[in-house]
Structure formats: C-alpha cells, structure tokens
Scaffold this motif. Structure first.
Motif, PDB file in Angstrom:
ATOM      1  N   GLN A  82       0.864  -1.183   0.000  1.00  0.00           N
ATOM      2  CA  GLN A  82       0.000   0.000   0.000  1.00  0.00           C
ATOM      3  C   GLN A  82       0.897   1.229   0.000  1.00  0.00           C
ATOM      4  O   GLN A  82       1.986   1.208   0.559  1.00  0.00           O
ATOM      5  CB  GLN A  82      -0.913   0.005   1.231  1.00  0.00           C
ATOM      6  N   GLU A  83       0.400   2.273  -0.659  1.00  0.00           N
ATOM      7  CA  GLU A  83       1.126   3.531  -0.643  1.00  0.00           C
ATOM      8  C   GLU A  83       0.163   4.577  -0.121  1.00  0.00           C
ATOM      9  O   GLU A  83      -0.943   4.702  -0.636  1.00  0.00           O
ATOM     10  CB  GLU A  83       1.588   3.902  -2.050  1.00  0.00           C
ATOM     11  N   GLY A  84       0.541   5.254   0.934  1.00  0.00           N
ATOM     12  CA  GLY A  84      -0.399   6.221   1.492  1.00  0.00           C
ATOM     13  C   GLY A  84       0.246   7.152   2.478  1.00  0.00           C
ATOM     14  O   GLY A  84       1.455   7.153   2.682  1.00  0.00           O
ATOM     15  N   GLN A  85      -0.647   7.903   3.117  1.00  0.00           N
ATOM     16  CA  GLN A  85      -0.251   8.988   3.999  1.00  0.00           C
ATOM     17  C   GLN A  85       0.113   8.454   5.378  1.00  0.00           C
ATOM     18  O   GLN A  85      -0.558   7.584   5.900  1.00  0.00           O
ATOM     19  CB  GLN A  85      -1.460   9.912   4.090  1.00  0.00           C
ATOM     20  N   GLU A  86       1.179   8.990   5.931  1.00  0.00           N
ATOM     21  CA  GLU A  86       1.614   8.549   7.251  1.00  0.00           C
ATOM     22  C   GLU A  86       2.097   9.747   8.053  1.00  0.00           C
ATOM     23  O   GLU A  86       2.724  10.650   7.516  1.00  0.00           O
ATOM     24  CB  GLU A  86       2.750   7.529   7.054  1.00  0.00           C
ATOM     25  N   GLY A  87       1.777   9.744   9.342  1.00  0.00           N
ATOM     26  CA  GLY A  87       2.238  10.801  10.235  1.00  0.00           C
ATOM     27  C   GLY A  87       2.820  10.186  11.487  1.00  0.00           C
ATOM     28  O   GLY A  87       2.812   8.965  11.657  1.00  0.00           O
ATOM     29  N   CYS A  88       3.357  11.020  12.364  1.00  0.00           N
ATOM     30  CA  CYS A  88       4.005  10.519  13.578  1.00  0.00           C
ATOM     31  C   CYS A  88       3.843  11.571  14.675  1.00  0.00           C
ATOM     32  O   CYS A  88       4.041  12.761  14.420  1.00  0.00           O
ATOM     33  CB  CYS A  88       5.486  10.270  13.289  1.00  0.00           C
ATOM     34  N   LEU A  89       3.509  11.126  15.877  1.00  0.00           N
ATOM     35  CA  LEU A  89       3.348  12.060  16.995  1.00  0.00           C
ATOM     36  C   LEU A  89       4.660  12.783  17.306  1.00  0.00           C
ATOM     37  O   LEU A  89       4.647  13.857  17.896  1.00  0.00           O
ATOM     38  CB  LEU A  89       2.856  11.320  18.245  1.00  0.00           C
ATOM     39  N   SER A  90       5.787  12.207  16.875  1.00  0.00           N
ATOM     40  CA  SER A  90       7.094  12.830  17.112  1.00  0.00           C
ATOM     41  C   SER A  90       7.514  13.764  15.975  1.00  0.00           C
ATOM     42  O   SER A  90       8.584  14.374  16.036  1.00  0.00           O
ATOM     43  CB  SER A  90       8.168  11.756  17.311  1.00  0.00           C
TER      44      SER A  90
END
Ligand code: ZN
Length: 157
Positions: A82-90
């Motif tokens: 899968q290719e998609g959006q990713e974020g991180c709390l850091s």
C-alpha cells in the motif's frame, strides 16, 4: 499512571536502537499504562517507548477495537503493498507518502511475558511497521517518498 512527554525527532532517543524487555514487572506495567494514556490523549494510532524517552522494545497500537500491548515485537510475515499517507506524533504537523505492506503479522509478548500473534491490515499493518521501526531508531521520514504539500493538507480539511 500519568501522561508522558512525547519526544520529537530532534531528540537523540528517537534515533537509537532499543533494548529488549527482560523484566515483566511493575515498572513495565506502569510504562504500558502511561503509554496507553498518552496515546489516547494525543489521539494517535500507535506509540513506541522511545517516543516517551524509554529505550526499550515496547509498543502500543490502537486497533479501533482494543489497545494492543506489544513487548519485544517482531514481524513474522508481510504481504501486499500500500502507498499512502503517514504521520508521527514525534513529527508534529507533517505527513508523508510511504510505501508499506498491506498485511502484517507480528509476534510479541504481553505484559506478563506470554507470546502471542496479531495480524493487521491497511492502517494497522502500516502502524505495526511504523512503530516497530521506532524500536530500531528509524523514522518514517527516512522511508517516505515526500512530505505532503500544504495544499494537499488543506484539501483534506
Ligand atoms: Zn511515529
């Protein structure tokens, strides 16, 4: 019990390889409880111990049905893509495009040291990969194709 401070990618803790958990004691249970509270407070999907400054192989993941506690987790199998959006709390306020497997099976210990397996697809598969990377000091920003632009982010609001 209590909220822990979430470290950002500027902090060295986010770039170190974490050590395995060997003691399944009160201290681990407190860490897991605090991580779950911190994850809920930040409205995140997953949180890894180095994000709260603890260099141990501990992760919590909110599957939507339950909060999984993964101690010393390893990836057993992956399939698909899968290719998609990713974020991180850091990495607050930013999102990137990252390629991940569509299905991921992990093996981990619970807070008492018992081994179990868990499977995830789509968002949860992505989260397993993202959080386990944290345990090796790897951030998604090192794997992404690019950050989303401000225009792309605004279009989602
Ligand atoms: Zn993260």
């Amino acid at each position: 019990m209590g909220l822990r401070k979430i470290f950002t990618d500027k902090d060295p803790a986010l770039h170190k390889v974490c050590r395995p958990v060997t003691k399944f004691d009160r201290r681990l249970h407190n860490l897991l409880d605090d991580m779950k509270e911190t994850l809920a407070d930040a409205a995140g999907v997953g949180l890894a111990a180095p994000q709260v400054g603890i260099l141990r192989r501990v992760v919590v993941v909110d599957t939507g049905e339950e909060i999984l506690e993964l101690v010393n987790p390893v990836i057993l199998e992956t399939s698909g893509e899968q290719e998609g959006q990713e974020g991180c709390l850091s990495v607050p306020g930013k999102y990137g495009i990252v390629k991940r497997p569509m299905n991921v099976k992990v093996r981990a210990q619970d807070r008492n040291g018992n081994w179990f397996e868990a499977e995830g697809e789509e968002l949860i598969a992505r989260c397993f990969c993202h959080e386990l990377d944290h345990l090796d000091g790897i951030l998604y920003t090192e794997k992404m194709e690019r950050f989303l632009t401000d225009e792309e982010l605004e279009a989602q609001d």
